[in-house]
Write a protein that holds these residues in place. Structure first.
Motif, PDB file in Angstrom:
ATOM      1  N   LEU A 195      86.986  36.965 130.356  1.00  0.00           N
ATOM      2  CA  LEU A 195      87.603  36.962 131.687  1.00  0.00           C
ATOM      3  C   LEU A 195      88.049  35.578 132.139  1.00  0.00           C
ATOM      4  O   LEU A 195      88.852  35.448 133.059  1.00  0.00           O
ATOM      5  CB  LEU A 195      86.604  37.492 132.725  1.00  0.00           C
ATOM      6  N   TRP A 196      87.522  34.542 131.511  1.00  0.00           N
ATOM      7  CA  TRP A 196      87.716  33.176 132.002  1.00  0.00           C
ATOM      8  C   TRP A 196      89.183  32.768 132.095  1.00  0.00           C
ATOM      9  O   TRP A 196      89.623  32.227 133.115  1.00  0.00           O
ATOM     10  CB  TRP A 196      86.943  32.186 131.136  1.00  0.00           C
ATOM     11  N   LYS A 240      80.310  31.832 130.784  1.00  0.00           N
ATOM     12  CA  LYS A 240      79.122  32.091 129.991  1.00  0.00           C
ATOM     13  C   LYS A 240      79.576  33.024 128.870  1.00  0.00           C
ATOM     14  O   LYS A 240      80.688  33.568 128.937  1.00  0.00           O
ATOM     15  CB  LYS A 240      78.041  32.752 130.850  1.00  0.00           C
ATOM     16  N   PRO A 241      78.791  33.220 127.853  1.00  0.00           N
ATOM     17  CA  PRO A 241      79.242  34.102 126.760  1.00  0.00           C
ATOM     18  C   PRO A 241      79.721  35.470 127.251  1.00  0.00           C
ATOM     19  O   PRO A 241      80.735  35.987 126.775  1.00  0.00           O
ATOM     20  CB  PRO A 241      78.012  34.221 125.871  1.00  0.00           C
ATOM     21  N   GLU A 242      79.030  36.027 128.236  1.00  0.00           N
ATOM     22  CA  GLU A 242      79.412  37.352 128.715  1.00  0.00           C
ATOM     23  C   GLU A 242      80.672  37.360 129.578  1.00  0.00           C
ATOM     24  O   GLU A 242      81.233  38.428 129.844  1.00  0.00           O
ATOM     25  CB  GLU A 242      78.238  38.040 129.423  1.00  0.00           C
ATOM     26  N   SER A 243      81.156  36.197 130.013  1.00  0.00           N
ATOM     27  CA  SER A 243      82.374  36.137 130.833  1.00  0.00           C
ATOM     28  C   SER A 243      83.518  35.410 130.132  1.00  0.00           C
ATOM     29  O   SER A 243      84.575  35.208 130.736  1.00  0.00           O
ATOM     30  CB  SER A 243      82.080  35.463 132.173  1.00  0.00           C
ATOM     31  N   TYR A 252      89.869  30.308 140.317  1.00  0.00           N
ATOM     32  CA  TYR A 252      88.704  29.481 140.601  1.00  0.00           C
ATOM     33  C   TYR A 252      89.130  28.055 140.959  1.00  0.00           C
ATOM     34  O   TYR A 252      88.590  27.459 141.886  1.00  0.00           O
ATOM     35  CB  TYR A 252      87.762  29.422 139.400  1.00  0.00           C
ATOM     36  N   GLU A 253      90.079  27.526 140.221  1.00  0.00           N
ATOM     37  CA  GLU A 253      90.521  26.156 140.470  1.00  0.00           C
ATOM     38  C   GLU A 253      91.060  25.995 141.886  1.00  0.00           C
ATOM     39  O   GLU A 253      90.684  25.078 142.610  1.00  0.00           O
ATOM     40  CB  GLU A 253      91.581  25.744 139.439  1.00  0.00           C
ATOM     41  N   ARG A 254      91.932  26.904 142.308  1.00  0.00           N
ATOM     42  CA  ARG A 254      92.480  26.848 143.676  1.00  0.00           C
ATOM     43  C   ARG A 254      91.371  27.014 144.711  1.00  0.00           C
ATOM     44  O   ARG A 254      91.333  26.306 145.715  1.00  0.00           O
ATOM     45  CB  ARG A 254      93.543  27.938 143.874  1.00  0.00           C
ATOM     46  N   SER A 255      90.471  27.943 144.463  1.00  0.00           N
ATOM     47  CA  SER A 255      89.392  28.192 145.426  1.00  0.00           C
ATOM     48  C   SER A 255      88.464  27.000 145.571  1.00  0.00           C
ATOM     49  O   SER A 255      88.087  26.636 146.688  1.00  0.00           O
ATOM     50  CB  SER A 255      88.598  29.434 145.016  1.00  0.00           C
ATOM     51  N   THR A 294      83.786  38.285 138.818  1.00  0.00           N
ATOM     52  CA  THR A 294      83.333  38.820 137.530  1.00  0.00           C
ATOM     53  C   THR A 294      82.213  39.838 137.677  1.00  0.00           C
ATOM     54  O   THR A 294      82.051  40.708 136.844  1.00  0.00           O
ATOM     55  CB  THR A 294      82.813  37.696 136.609  1.00  0.00           C
ATOM     56  N   GLY A 295      81.385  39.701 138.713  1.00  0.00           N
ATOM     57  CA  GLY A 295      80.245  40.586 138.904  1.00  0.00           C
ATOM     58  C   GLY A 295      79.008  40.078 138.192  1.00  0.00           C
ATOM     59  O   GLY A 295      79.076  39.173 137.358  1.00  0.00           O
ATOM     60  N   PRO A 296      77.860  40.661 138.505  1.00  0.00           N
ATOM     61  CA  PRO A 296      76.599  40.198 137.922  1.00  0.00           C
ATOM     62  C   PRO A 296      76.455  40.487 136.431  1.00  0.00           C
ATOM     63  O   PRO A 296      75.651  39.849 135.750  1.00  0.00           O
ATOM     64  CB  PRO A 296      75.527  40.925 138.738  1.00  0.00           C
ATOM     65  N   GLU A 297      77.229  41.424 135.909  1.00  0.00           N
ATOM     66  CA  GLU A 297      77.145  41.737 134.481  1.00  0.00           C
ATOM     67  C   GLU A 297      77.858  40.697 133.617  1.00  0.00           C
ATOM     68  O   GLU A 297      77.561  40.567 132.432  1.00  0.00           O
ATOM     69  CB  GLU A 297      77.746  43.123 134.183  1.00  0.00           C
ATOM     70  N   GLN A 298      78.819  39.985 134.197  1.00  0.00           N
ATOM     71  CA  GLN A 298      79.603  39.001 133.457  1.00  0.00           C
ATOM     72  C   GLN A 298      79.740  37.709 134.259  1.00  0.00           C
ATOM     73  O   GLN A 298      80.843  37.232 134.506  1.00  0.00           O
ATOM     74  CB  GLN A 298      80.990  39.560 133.134  1.00  0.00           C
ATOM     75  N   PRO A 299      78.637  37.093 134.669  1.00  0.00           N
ATOM     76  CA  PRO A 299      78.737  35.914 135.530  1.00  0.00           C
ATOM     77  C   PRO A 299      79.330  34.713 134.807  1.00  0.00           C
ATOM     78  O   PRO A 299      79.220  34.579 133.586  1.00  0.00           O
ATOM     79  CB  PRO A 299      77.287  35.638 135.915  1.00  0.00           C
TER      80      PRO A 299
END
Length: 145
Positions: A115-116, A109-112, A123-126, A81-86
């Motif tokens: 993208l979730w 988080k609200p900013e991500s 993320y789940e697999r990782s 996501t990067g630091p802008e949308q953690p």
């Protein structure tokens, strides 16, 4: 929100030390973000969570927001996501008879939020791969319990 956990044959303090101080030793090579399987990974109480390749390149993986040994770490997580949308990752370590349970709660988080849905399956697999590697490392260093 995604929740994953693993039980380790370590005392909570040893599990916390393995997860933080020795993260570069057990974090799976195919989950390295510098594309260098021998890179170093650092998760520091000072706030940095990053990876450094042998050639010196660094990738910020997140930012430590809370460091409460041996019980809890809270991260802004930049991967995918990067630091802008953690996203947010909370790692808790709970004592069990004969060991410790490490639980990872990963949520937007609200900013991500947007993208979730797209990123959550990855993320789940990782996290399954990462926690399996942590479990393998703990089994090899059970003397730390």
């Amino acid at each position: 929100m995604m929740v994953k956990s693993v039980t380790l044959p370590l005392a909570p303090s040893a599990a916390f030390a393995l997860f933080t101080q020795r993260i570069g030793e057990w974090w799976p090579p195919d989950r390295r973000h510098t594309q260098d399987p021998t890179s170093e990974i650092f998760l520091l109480a000072s706030g940095r969570f990053y990876e450094r390749a042998r050639d010196g390149r660094e990738v910020d993986l997140g930012r430590v927001r809370s460091w409460d040994p041996p019980r809890r770490i809270l991260l802004d997580f930049f991967i995918a996501t990067g630091p802008e949308q953690p996203t947010e990752v909370e790692i808790t370590i709970d004592a069990l008879e004969g060991g410790a349970r490490v639980t990872v709660v990963h949520r937007p988080k609200p900013e991500s939020e947007a993208l979730w849905t797209e990123r959550a399956p990855r993320y789940e697999r990782s996290w399954e791969i990462v926690l399996a590697a942590l479990s393998d490392a703990a089994a090899k260093c059970a003397c730390l319990s």
